[in-house]
Structure formats: structure tokens, C-alpha cells
Write a protein that holds these residues in place. Structure first.
Motif, PDB file in Angstrom:
ATOM      1  N   ALA A   9       0.836  -1.207   0.000  1.00  0.00           N
ATOM      2  CA  ALA A   9       0.000   0.000   0.000  1.00  0.00           C
ATOM      3  C   ALA A   9       0.870   1.256   0.000  1.00  0.00           C
ATOM      4  O   ALA A   9       0.563   2.249  -0.682  1.00  0.00           O
ATOM      5  CB  ALA A   9      -0.938  -0.005   1.202  1.00  0.00           C
ATOM      6  N   ILE A  10       1.969   1.241   0.788  1.00  0.00           N
ATOM      7  CA  ILE A  10       2.878   2.402   0.847  1.00  0.00           C
ATOM      8  C   ILE A  10       3.522   2.639  -0.509  1.00  0.00           C
ATOM      9  O   ILE A  10       3.655   3.777  -0.976  1.00  0.00           O
ATOM     10  CB  ILE A  10       3.935   2.192   1.946  1.00  0.00           C
ATOM     11  N   VAL A  11       3.919   1.530  -1.174  1.00  0.00           N
ATOM     12  CA  VAL A  11       4.549   1.659  -2.500  1.00  0.00           C
ATOM     13  C   VAL A  11       3.584   2.301  -3.485  1.00  0.00           C
ATOM     14  O   VAL A  11       3.949   3.213  -4.250  1.00  0.00           O
ATOM     15  CB  VAL A  11       5.013   0.270  -2.990  1.00  0.00           C
ATOM     16  N   TRP A  12       2.336   1.826  -3.492  1.00  0.00           N
ATOM     17  CA  TRP A  12       1.334   2.394  -4.407  1.00  0.00           C
ATOM     18  C   TRP A  12       1.048   3.863  -4.079  1.00  0.00           C
ATOM     19  O   TRP A  12       0.875   4.683  -4.987  1.00  0.00           O
ATOM     20  CB  TRP A  12       0.034   1.586  -4.329  1.00  0.00           C
ATOM     21  N   LEU A  13       1.030   4.182  -2.813  1.00  0.00           N
ATOM     22  CA  LEU A  13       0.789   5.564  -2.398  1.00  0.00           C
ATOM     23  C   LEU A  13       1.903   6.482  -2.884  1.00  0.00           C
ATOM     24  O   LEU A  13       1.672   7.567  -3.415  1.00  0.00           O
ATOM     25  CB  LEU A  13       0.639   5.639  -0.879  1.00  0.00           C
ATOM     26  N   LEU A  14       3.162   6.001  -2.712  1.00  0.00           N
ATOM     27  CA  LEU A  14       4.307   6.785  -3.183  1.00  0.00           C
ATOM     28  C   LEU A  14       4.277   6.949  -4.694  1.00  0.00           C
ATOM     29  O   LEU A  14       4.618   8.018  -5.233  1.00  0.00           O
ATOM     30  CB  LEU A  14       5.615   6.123  -2.737  1.00  0.00           C
ATOM     31  N   VAL A  17       1.605   9.544  -5.578  1.00  0.00           N
ATOM     32  CA  VAL A  17       2.084  10.896  -5.237  1.00  0.00           C
ATOM     33  C   VAL A  17       3.102  11.378  -6.267  1.00  0.00           C
ATOM     34  O   VAL A  17       3.092  12.530  -6.702  1.00  0.00           O
ATOM     35  CB  VAL A  17       2.680  10.918  -3.818  1.00  0.00           C
ATOM     36  N   SER A  18       3.972  10.482  -6.700  1.00  0.00           N
ATOM     37  CA  SER A  18       4.990  10.836  -7.701  1.00  0.00           C
ATOM     38  C   SER A  18       4.335  11.247  -9.016  1.00  0.00           C
ATOM     39  O   SER A  18       4.735  12.222  -9.663  1.00  0.00           O
ATOM     40  CB  SER A  18       5.939   9.650  -7.916  1.00  0.00           C
ATOM     41  N   ILE A  19       3.330  10.445  -9.412  1.00  0.00           N
ATOM     42  CA  ILE A  19       2.624  10.757 -10.653  1.00  0.00           C
ATOM     43  C   ILE A  19       1.939  12.119 -10.541  1.00  0.00           C
ATOM     44  O   ILE A  19       1.965  12.935 -11.480  1.00  0.00           O
ATOM     45  CB  ILE A  19       1.593   9.658 -10.987  1.00  0.00           C
ATOM     46  N   TRP A  20       1.330  12.392  -9.404  1.00  0.00           N
ATOM     47  CA  TRP A  20       0.611  13.666  -9.185  1.00  0.00           C
ATOM     48  C   TRP A  20       1.565  14.864  -9.256  1.00  0.00           C
ATOM     49  O   TRP A  20       1.243  15.906  -9.811  1.00  0.00           O
ATOM     50  CB  TRP A  20      -0.092  13.610  -7.818  1.00  0.00           C
ATOM     51  N   VAL A  21       2.791  14.650  -8.715  1.00  0.00           N
ATOM     52  CA  VAL A  21       3.784  15.726  -8.708  1.00  0.00           C
ATOM     53  C   VAL A  21       4.358  15.943 -10.109  1.00  0.00           C
ATOM     54  O   VAL A  21       4.549  17.072 -10.561  1.00  0.00           O
ATOM     55  CB  VAL A  21       4.912  15.421  -7.701  1.00  0.00           C
ATOM     56  N   GLN A  23       3.021  15.041 -13.066  1.00  0.00           N
ATOM     57  CA  GLN A  23       2.046  15.220 -14.159  1.00  0.00           C
ATOM     58  C   GLN A  23       2.064  16.611 -14.805  1.00  0.00           C
ATOM     59  O   GLN A  23       2.068  16.715 -16.041  1.00  0.00           O
ATOM     60  CB  GLN A  23       0.635  14.891 -13.647  1.00  0.00           C
ATOM     61  N   PRO A  24       2.073  17.726 -14.063  1.00  0.00           N
ATOM     62  CA  PRO A  24       2.094  19.039 -14.724  1.00  0.00           C
ATOM     63  C   PRO A  24       3.308  19.236 -15.619  1.00  0.00           C
ATOM     64  O   PRO A  24       3.201  19.842 -16.691  1.00  0.00           O
ATOM     65  CB  PRO A  24       2.088  20.022 -13.553  1.00  0.00           C
ATOM     66  N   TYR A  25       4.462  18.698 -15.191  1.00  0.00           N
ATOM     67  CA  TYR A  25       5.673  18.887 -15.987  1.00  0.00           C
ATOM     68  C   TYR A  25       5.605  18.065 -17.270  1.00  0.00           C
ATOM     69  O   TYR A  25       6.036  18.510 -18.338  1.00  0.00           O
ATOM     70  CB  TYR A  25       6.898  18.483 -15.153  1.00  0.00           C
ATOM     71  N   VAL A  26       5.064  16.860 -17.151  1.00  0.00           N
ATOM     72  CA  VAL A  26       4.919  16.017 -18.343  1.00  0.00           C
ATOM     73  C   VAL A  26       3.947  16.651 -19.335  1.00  0.00           C
ATOM     74  O   VAL A  26       4.185  16.697 -20.546  1.00  0.00           O
ATOM     75  CB  VAL A  26       4.462  14.595 -17.946  1.00  0.00           C
ATOM     76  N   THR A  27       2.823  17.177 -18.776  1.00  0.00           N
ATOM     77  CA  THR A  27       1.821  17.827 -19.632  1.00  0.00           C
ATOM     78  C   THR A  27       2.419  19.021 -20.349  1.00  0.00           C
ATOM     79  O   THR A  27       2.228  19.220 -21.553  1.00  0.00           O
ATOM     80  CB  THR A  27       0.617  18.264 -18.794  1.00  0.00           C
ATOM     81  N   ALA A  28       3.154  19.861 -19.590  1.00  0.00           N
ATOM     82  CA  ALA A  28       3.765  21.041 -20.192  1.00  0.00           C
ATOM     83  C   ALA A  28       4.779  20.667 -21.258  1.00  0.00           C
ATOM     84  O   ALA A  28       4.915  21.344 -22.279  1.00  0.00           O
ATOM     85  CB  ALA A  28       4.421  21.895 -19.107  1.00  0.00           C
ATOM     86  N   LEU A  29       5.491  19.547 -21.032  1.00  0.00           N
ATOM     87  CA  LEU A  29       6.538  19.136 -21.965  1.00  0.00           C
ATOM     88  C   LEU A  29       5.963  18.575 -23.260  1.00  0.00           C
ATOM     89  O   LEU A  29       6.414  18.895 -24.359  1.00  0.00           O
ATOM     90  CB  LEU A  29       7.443  18.099 -21.298  1.00  0.00           C
ATOM     91  N   TRP A  30       4.922  17.726 -23.134  1.00  0.00           N
ATOM     92  CA  TRP A  30       4.424  16.999 -24.298  1.00  0.00           C
ATOM     93  C   TRP A  30       3.186  17.619 -24.954  1.00  0.00           C
ATOM     94  O   TRP A  30       2.946  17.396 -26.138  1.00  0.00           O
ATOM     95  CB  TRP A  30       4.091  15.553 -23.895  1.00  0.00           C
ATOM     96  N   LEU A  31       2.397  18.402 -24.198  1.00  0.00           N
ATOM     97  CA  LEU A  31       1.110  18.875 -24.730  1.00  0.00           C
ATOM     98  C   LEU A  31       1.049  20.377 -24.990  1.00  0.00           C
ATOM     99  O   LEU A  31       0.041  20.875 -25.514  1.00  0.00           O
ATOM    100  CB  LEU A  31      -0.026  18.499 -23.769  1.00  0.00           C
ATOM    101  N   SER A  32       2.092  21.128 -24.620  1.00  0.00           N
ATOM    102  CA  SER A  32       2.078  22.576 -24.845  1.00  0.00           C
ATOM    103  C   SER A  32       2.165  22.890 -26.337  1.00  0.00           C
ATOM    104  O   SER A  32       2.904  22.229 -27.076  1.00  0.00           O
ATOM    105  CB  SER A  32       3.248  23.250 -24.115  1.00  0.00           C
ATOM    106  N   ALA A  33       1.400  23.935 -26.756  1.00  0.00           N
ATOM    107  CA  ALA A  33       1.438  24.377 -28.159  1.00  0.00           C
ATOM    108  C   ALA A  33       2.589  25.359 -28.310  1.00  0.00           C
ATOM    109  O   ALA A  33       2.398  26.578 -28.368  1.00  0.00           O
ATOM    110  CB  ALA A  33       0.119  25.017 -28.550  1.00  0.00           C
ATOM    111  N   SER A  34       3.788  24.838 -28.365  1.00  0.00           N
ATOM    112  CA  SER A  34       4.984  25.678 -28.456  1.00  0.00           C
ATOM    113  C   SER A  34       5.185  26.239 -29.864  1.00  0.00           C
ATOM    114  O   SER A  34       6.041  27.102 -30.071  1.00  0.00           O
ATOM    115  CB  SER A  34       6.217  24.884 -28.027  1.00  0.00           C
ATOM    116  N   ALA A  35       4.420  25.758 -30.810  1.00  0.00           N
ATOM    117  CA  ALA A  35       4.450  26.275 -32.178  1.00  0.00           C
ATOM    118  C   ALA A  35       3.055  26.787 -32.521  1.00  0.00           C
ATOM    119  O   ALA A  35       2.077  26.443 -31.856  1.00  0.00           O
ATOM    120  CB  ALA A  35       4.874  25.171 -33.147  1.00  0.00           C
ATOM    121  N   PRO A  36       2.908  27.662 -33.536  1.00  0.00           N
ATOM    122  CA  PRO A  36       1.581  28.156 -33.913  1.00  0.00           C
ATOM    123  C   PRO A  36       0.617  27.007 -34.196  1.00  0.00           C
ATOM    124  O   PRO A  36       0.973  26.017 -34.821  1.00  0.00           O
ATOM    125  CB  PRO A  36       1.859  28.964 -35.192  1.00  0.00           C
TER     126      PRO A  36
END
Length: 367
Positions: A9-14, A17-21, A23-36
Motif C-alpha cells: 500500500a505504501i509503495v502504491w501511495l508513493l 504521489v509521484s505521478i501527481w507531482v 504530471q504538470p511537468y509532463v503535460t507542459a513538456l508533451w502537450l504545450s502548443a509551443s508552435a503556432p
């Protein structure tokens, strides 16, 4: 067994939490419209949109910005002279350079200028004004740009519910288009004189200060009225605007261009205000004074004495009661200049019948 389950249970919780932390960076890296972004193609504009665009392109070159500067005056706070600048809209009427606007846009001013849609600024002079209709005609002084007279329609056959379009310069913002419908017909609106403008067009097309003098158009882009007034507690558009019917504009503009003035059917009287008559309990038109040489003066109608004693009160016209100067004026306009009428005039409790002929009192009123 419980310890193993706890560790899992502790492993899954960690992990969560890691995924939650992360996730915003992954989204910004892969899904941002950095081009027109790729433009999504669309179908043709709707037929109504195309019609409105075409209307604006065809009518807007006929709409100008009118600037009027008041007579310079000395400020009480300094020795420098100040002059007030007011602005409104105008309509190119013909190729000779005549422009229609509201009388209240240029009233009391000394200098007038007009900016055309080409950007050219042209000096203008007043050809004639008709305060009773809140209309004025200006003459452009040697414009270099091509002029585009407005297409003129009719107002007699308008119907409530028809589409309306207003073009003007609200708050100084050039070439603003708004739309709405004919909300009502046959409205009456008081002018700066004792006369009412009859047959006014009511519209909910947004009209604001600066729209005055601009065109109200039908869906064919034809002029059906000249925007003149709004009803609003704040001074901004509240969905109740009024336009002078083009049938009146057409007639008045021709008179002003031809003669510089509009014949004014009347009797040559100055009447008391309606609220003053009401406060005195008098039902009729109280005569304050008569103009020298007027039909009323020639018929023996007299105004009040210098100490305020009322002499004559008009109570009927052609056998029909009149309760106010507005009603009397309406009858005179319907009858027309040169027509004889009968007045019932009350003096000191006695009523007599007086015959008068309606005359053009515009010259008398200027004395």
C-alpha cells in the motif's frame, strides 16, 4: 501477511504521489502548443453574415464624423479662452458635398469640420437648420476625396420587426456598426422648440452618444432614418433609440438645400407650457404673446398683460378640443400653410370664434 500488505500500500501511495507531482511537468513538456496552432478550416460565412458585411462595405463610405467647436469663452480660472468641442455623425447626401446631421450636433457652434472615411478632414459650413425636426444640412468646402451619397429608402412602409442597422461614431469610435429591429413606429419626440417630431422610428439597435446624425438602415442598406436620440437613465444605450423617418429627412433636406430654411406652419403665437396651464386648472392653450404681423395678431388674439393677467385661451380648432400647444401644432402641420381654420378663443369666461389662415411663421419666429 499484514506487513506485506502495508508495504504494498505504501509503495502504491508513493507511486501515485509521484505521478501527481510529475504530471504538470509532463503535460507542459508533451502537450504545450509551443508552435503556432494549425488553423481549422471553416465553411463559407452564413448568408446573413455575408449580407451584413456587404451592407457595411456599401453604406459606411457615406457616413462621416462631424466635429463642431463652440464659441470661445474665457475661463473663470484663467485668462485663456476655452471652447467646447462636440462631435457626432453625418450622412453624405449628394455629390455636391451636402451632409445631413442632427441640429443638436452643430447648434451653438462657431466652427465645423468633417472627417471623411478616406481620412481627409474638411471644413464645413451650415447651409440651413431645422430645429423643429432636429436636422441640419452642412456643405463640405472643396473635398478632394470621392463622395459616396447614401442610398435612400422609405419610412412610410416600414413594419415592426424589420431588421435595422446603425452606423456612426459612438464615443468617437469611427465607423461602428450595430444592429437590431424596428421596435415601434409612430412615436412622438419633443424637439428643442414647442413642436413634436411625429412618426419617429423606435429601434433597439444600440445607439450611443456620437451616433447622433448617423444613418439607420434597412436590410437592403437603404437609409430609413437619421439617429437622433436615446432614452436612458445612464446616458448610454438601453435598447430604446429613436430615428427621424427618412420621408421627413428627404423633404426637409431638400428645403434646406434650396432655401436654407423650412417653412413653418403656425399662427404666430407663444404659448405657456402645459404644466403651467395644468397648475392653473386651465384646459387649453394659454397665449403668452403674439408675434407682430402674425395671423393671430391680425385676428385680434392677445397675449397676457405685463403683470401676468391671462387674456386669451385657445380651446378648440375646427370644432375639436385642443389641450396643449403640441396638439395645436399637430393640427396646423396636418392642415398646412395657406389653409383657413376656425379657433374657439376664450377670454374672461366668454368664448368667441376666430377665423385665421395658417402662415409660414419661420421668418416671424426669427425676429
Amino acid at each position: 501477511m499484514p506487513i506485506r500488505f502495508l508495504r504494498l500500500a505504501i509503495v502504491w501511495l508513493l507511486l501515485l504521489v509521484s505521478i501527481w507531482v510529475v504530471q504538470p511537468y509532463v503535460t507542459a513538456l508533451w502537450l504545450s502548443a509551443s508552435a503556432p496552432r494549425t488553423v481549422t478550416p471553416r465553411a463559407d460565412l452564413a448568408a446573413a453574415e455575408q449580407a451584413t458585411i456587404r451592407l457595411f462595405k456599401e453604406a459606411s463610405p457615406s457616413v462621416v464624423h462631424v466635429y463642431a467647436r463652440g464659441t470661445p469663452r474665457t475661463s473663470i480660472f484663467s485668462d485663456e479662452q476655452e471652447s467646447r468641442v462636440q462631435s457626432g455623425s453625418g450622412i453624405v447626401w449628394d455629390l455636391a458635398g451636402h451632409v445631413i446631421t442632427n441640429n443638436h450636433v452643430i447648434s451653438g457652434t462657431a466652427e465645423i469640420g468633417v472627417r471623411l472615411t478616406s481620412g481627409e478632414f474638411v471644413a464645413a459650413r451650415v447651409v440651413g437648420a431645422a430645429p423643429n425636426y432636429d436636422l441640419a444640412v452642412l456643405q463640405l468646402e472643396r473635398p478632394r476625396s470621392a463622395l459616396h451619397p447614401i442610398a435612400v429608402g422609405r419610412s412610410a412602409d416600414l413594419q415592426v420587426g424589420q431588421s435595422t442597422f446603425a452606423i456612426g461614431n459612438p464615443y468617437g469610435l469611427d465607423q461602428t456598426l450595430t444592429s437590431g429591429i424596428v421596435s415601434a413606429l409612430g412615436r412622438k419626440l419633443p424637439s428643442v422648440t414647442a413642436r413634436e417630431i411625429k412618426g419617429m422610428i423606435q429601434t433597439d439597435a444600440p445607439i450611443n452618444p456620437g451616433n447622433s446624425g448617423g444613418p439607420l438602415l434597412d436590410s437592403a442598406g437603404r437609409l430609413i432614418g437619421v439617429n437622433s436620440a436615446i432614452v436612458s437613465g445612464s446616458g448610454a444605450s438601453a435598447g430604446i433609440g429613436f430615428a427621424i423617418p427618412v420621408d421627413i429627412v428627404n423633404r426637409v433636406a431638400a428645403e434646406l438645400i434650396r432655401n436654407g430654411r423650412v417653412p413653418l406652419p403656425g399662427l404666430g403665437i407663444v404659448a405657456a407650457k402645459q404644466d403651467e396651464a395644468t397648475s392653473l386648472g386651465i384646459d387649453g392653450v394659454i397665449i403668452v404673446r403674439t408675434l407682430p404681423g402674425s395671423p393671430a395678431a391680425q385676428a385680434g388674439i392677445e397675449g397676457a398683460t405685463e403683470d401676468g393677467v391671462i387674456r386669451d385661451i385657445i380651446t378648440e380648432v375646427n370644432g375639436k378640443p385642443v389641450h396643449s400647444m403640441e396638439e395645436l401644432t399637430s393640427v396646423l402641420e396636418d392642415e398646412g400653410i395657406g389653409k383657413p381654420i376656425e379657433l374657439s378663443v376664450e377670454r374672461a369666461g366668454r368664448t368667441r370664434t376666430v377665423k385665421v389662415t395658417i402662415a409660414d411663421v419661420s421668418r416671424l419666429a426669427q425676429r
